[in-house]
Motif scaffolding. Sequence first.
Motif, short mmCIF file in Angstrom:
data_model
loop_
_atom_site.label_atom_id
_atom_site.label_comp_id
_atom_site.label_asym_id
_atom_site.label_seq_id
_atom_site.Cartn_x
_atom_site.Cartn_y
_atom_site.Cartn_z
N SER A 257 0.85 -1.19 0.00
CA SER A 257 0.00 0.00 0.00
C SER A 257 0.89 1.24 0.00
N PRO A 258 0.32 2.40 -0.33
CA PRO A 258 1.10 3.64 -0.23
C PRO A 258 1.66 3.85 1.18
N GLU B 231 1.69 11.75 -0.18
CA GLU B 231 1.19 12.03 -1.54
C GLU B 231 2.15 11.50 -2.60
N GLU C 35 1.43 7.74 -2.77
CA GLU C 35 0.18 7.48 -3.48
C GLU C 35 0.34 7.68 -4.98
N GLY D 193 -5.15 0.14 -6.30
CA GLY D 193 -4.51 1.08 -5.38
C GLY D 193 -3.38 0.48 -4.57
N LEU E 254 -7.63 11.22 -3.96
CA LEU E 254 -6.83 10.14 -3.37
C LEU E 254 -6.98 10.08 -1.85
N GLU F 115 -6.33 12.62 0.28
CA GLU F 115 -5.36 13.49 0.94
C GLU F 115 -5.87 14.92 0.89
#
Length: 139
Positions: free
Chosen positions: A23-24, A37, A40, A52, A102, A104
């Motif tokens: 995951s991010p 960010e 992501e 994702g 996203l 954020e």
Amino acid sequence: MEKYEQFERVFSHFDSNNDGKISPEELCQCVADMAAEEAEAAVALMDSDGDGLLSLEDFVKIVEGAGEEERQSDLMAAFKLYAPEGSSCITAESLKRMLSRLGERRSVHDCKNMIATFDLNGDGVLNFDEFKIMMSSAC
């Protein structure tokens, strides 16, 4: 050790919850000085199935490096996500809008500061060349 096994071992280090995906958030934890960010955006750029998350195959592709033509195409597709339709640059407002999509939340002021980091010509927006530099520093 076989090359693919090495990739699996490194992938496992990134995949802290052992769900078979990165995951991010997991990417941020393993890459020093990577902002949420940036993680992501990097995941969105390389995520081949649109969930994702990065699969092992996505990860191997990143590590081995995609062909330059494919990389340019992927970067252009990502750039178009951030740039307003018909525009050749990313503005603070368009960056704010995409980051919001996203999940954020950032102010326009925050987005202007993010852009300023990579705005080489000082025009207050990111063109494609500046975006490529930003993305290469994020990965």
